[in-house]
Design a protein around this motif. Structure first.
Motif, PDB file in Angstrom:
ATOM      1  N   PRO A 122     -25.942  -6.242 -36.822  1.00  0.00           N
ATOM      2  CA  PRO A 122     -25.886  -7.705 -36.875  1.00  0.00           C
ATOM      3  C   PRO A 122     -26.927  -8.402 -35.992  1.00  0.00           C
ATOM      4  O   PRO A 122     -27.181  -9.591 -36.169  1.00  0.00           O
ATOM      5  CB  PRO A 122     -24.467  -8.030 -36.408  1.00  0.00           C
ATOM      6  N   ASP A 123     -27.547  -7.677 -35.066  1.00  0.00           N
ATOM      7  CA  ASP A 123     -28.582  -8.273 -34.225  1.00  0.00           C
ATOM      8  C   ASP A 123     -29.963  -8.232 -34.877  1.00  0.00           C
ATOM      9  O   ASP A 123     -30.900  -8.834 -34.366  1.00  0.00           O
ATOM     10  CB  ASP A 123     -28.645  -7.568 -32.869  1.00  0.00           C
ATOM     11  N   PHE A 124     -30.101  -7.511 -35.989  1.00  0.00           N
ATOM     12  CA  PHE A 124     -31.370  -7.463 -36.714  1.00  0.00           C
ATOM     13  C   PHE A 124     -31.537  -8.799 -37.410  1.00  0.00           C
ATOM     14  O   PHE A 124     -30.910  -9.082 -38.425  1.00  0.00           O
ATOM     15  CB  PHE A 124     -31.352  -6.324 -37.742  1.00  0.00           C
ATOM     16  N   GLN A 125     -32.360  -9.652 -36.830  1.00  0.00           N
ATOM     17  CA  GLN A 125     -32.522 -10.999 -37.358  1.00  0.00           C
ATOM     18  C   GLN A 125     -33.649 -11.708 -36.651  1.00  0.00           C
ATOM     19  O   GLN A 125     -34.194 -11.218 -35.673  1.00  0.00           O
ATOM     20  CB  GLN A 125     -31.228 -11.791 -37.182  1.00  0.00           C
ATOM     21  N   CYS A 126     -33.980 -12.868 -37.174  1.00  0.00           N
ATOM     22  CA  CYS A 126     -34.940 -13.749 -36.536  1.00  0.00           C
ATOM     23  C   CYS A 126     -34.309 -15.137 -36.463  1.00  0.00           C
ATOM     24  O   CYS A 126     -33.630 -15.573 -37.394  1.00  0.00           O
ATOM     25  CB  CYS A 126     -36.233 -13.782 -37.339  1.00  0.00           C
ATOM     26  N   VAL A 127     -34.508 -15.817 -35.382  1.00  0.00           N
ATOM     27  CA  VAL A 127     -33.879 -17.105 -35.139  1.00  0.00           C
ATOM     28  C   VAL A 127     -34.430 -18.215 -36.047  1.00  0.00           C
ATOM     29  O   VAL A 127     -33.883 -19.303 -36.093  1.00  0.00           O
ATOM     30  CB  VAL A 127     -34.022 -17.490 -33.643  1.00  0.00           C
ATOM     31  N   LEU A 128     -35.472 -17.927 -36.801  1.00  0.00           N
ATOM     32  CA  LEU A 128     -36.078 -18.954 -37.661  1.00  0.00           C
ATOM     33  C   LEU A 128     -35.045 -19.673 -38.521  1.00  0.00           C
ATOM     34  O   LEU A 128     -35.098 -20.888 -38.676  1.00  0.00           O
ATOM     35  CB  LEU A 128     -37.118 -18.321 -38.581  1.00  0.00           C
ATOM     36  N   TRP A 129     -34.129 -18.927 -39.102  1.00  0.00           N
ATOM     37  CA  TRP A 129     -33.206 -19.523 -40.059  1.00  0.00           C
ATOM     38  C   TRP A 129     -32.115 -20.333 -39.380  1.00  0.00           C
ATOM     39  O   TRP A 129     -31.507 -21.194 -40.011  1.00  0.00           O
ATOM     40  CB  TRP A 129     -32.653 -18.428 -40.963  1.00  0.00           C
ATOM     41  N   GLU A 130     -31.877 -20.103 -38.110  1.00  0.00           N
ATOM     42  CA  GLU A 130     -30.954 -20.949 -37.366  1.00  0.00           C
ATOM     43  C   GLU A 130     -31.644 -22.249 -36.957  1.00  0.00           C
ATOM     44  O   GLU A 130     -30.988 -23.237 -36.662  1.00  0.00           O
ATOM     45  CB  GLU A 130     -30.446 -20.202 -36.135  1.00  0.00           C
ATOM     46  N   LYS A 131     -32.965 -22.229 -36.917  1.00  0.00           N
ATOM     47  CA  LYS A 131     -33.739 -23.398 -36.508  1.00  0.00           C
ATOM     48  C   LYS A 131     -34.141 -24.276 -37.685  1.00  0.00           C
ATOM     49  O   LYS A 131     -34.709 -25.342 -37.503  1.00  0.00           O
ATOM     50  CB  LYS A 131     -35.015 -22.946 -35.771  1.00  0.00           C
TER      51      LYS A 131
END
Length: 144
Positions: free
Chosen positions: A48-57
Motif C-alpha cells: 500500500p505504500d507503493f504510490q506517488c503523492v501526485l494524485w492526492e495533490k
C-alpha cells in the motif's frame, strides 16, 4: 545483461503464445518510474505504500505554488529512491507549465497544467547515465 520484458505486459500476445517484446534496462527503469508516478495510494494491494503523492495533490488549492512543487518533488524522489533500486538518483526536478487549449476560432478554451518531472541519475549495474523527462497533464492547481 539479458533484455527485460516491457511493462505493461502484452497479454494478447502472451495468450496467443507469441514472443513478448523486450527492452533494455534503461527502458525498464523508465517504465517502472512511470508506473510509480501513475499509482495512487493503496492502489497496489501487495504494497500500500507503493504510490506517488501526485494524485492526492490533484485539484488541491494552495497559496504557495513553490511549496506545493517542493512537496511533490520530495515525495517523487522518496518514492523512486525507495522502489527503483536499479537507479542511483542524482536529481529530481519538477516544472509546471500552463498549456492553453484552443477552440476552432483560436480562442483559449481552457488552460491545462502540465508537470515535467525530470529524473537524473545513473543505472546502478552499469553506471550508464539516466536522464529522463516524464510529462503529465494535471488538474488545475488553484493558487488562492
Amino acid at each position: 545483461m539479458q533484455p527485460l520484458y516491457h511493462f505493461p505486459v502484452d497479454f494478447a500476445a502472451l495468450l496467443q503464445k507469441q514472443p513478448l517484446p523486450r527492452g533494455t534496462l534503461k527502458e525498464s527503469v523508465r517504465e517502472y518510474i512511470f508506473l510509480l508516478l501513475l499509482t495512487q495510494r493503496g492502489e497496489w494491494r501487495f504494497d500500500p505504500d507503493f504510490q506517488c503523492v501526485l494524485w492526492e495533490k490533484d485539484f488541491e488549492q494552495t497559496d504557495n505554488l513553490n511549496l506545493w512543487l517542493d512537496e511533490v518533488k520530495a515525495d517523487v524522489k522518496r518514492s523512486i529512491t525507495q522502489y527503483e533500486t536499479r537507479l542511483k538518483i542524482k536529481m529530481v526536478d519538477i516544472q509546471r507549465d500552463e498549456i492553453p487549449e484552443l477552440n476552432e476560432e483560436n480562442k483559449i478554451r481552457r488552460i491545462r497544467n502540465r508537470l515535467t518531472i525530470k529524473v537524473q541519475g545513473a543505472l546502478a549495474a552499469s553506471g550508464e547515465n539516466f536522464d529522463e523527462n516524464f510529462l503529465m497533464f494535471f488538474g488545475p492547481i488553484t493558487v488562492v
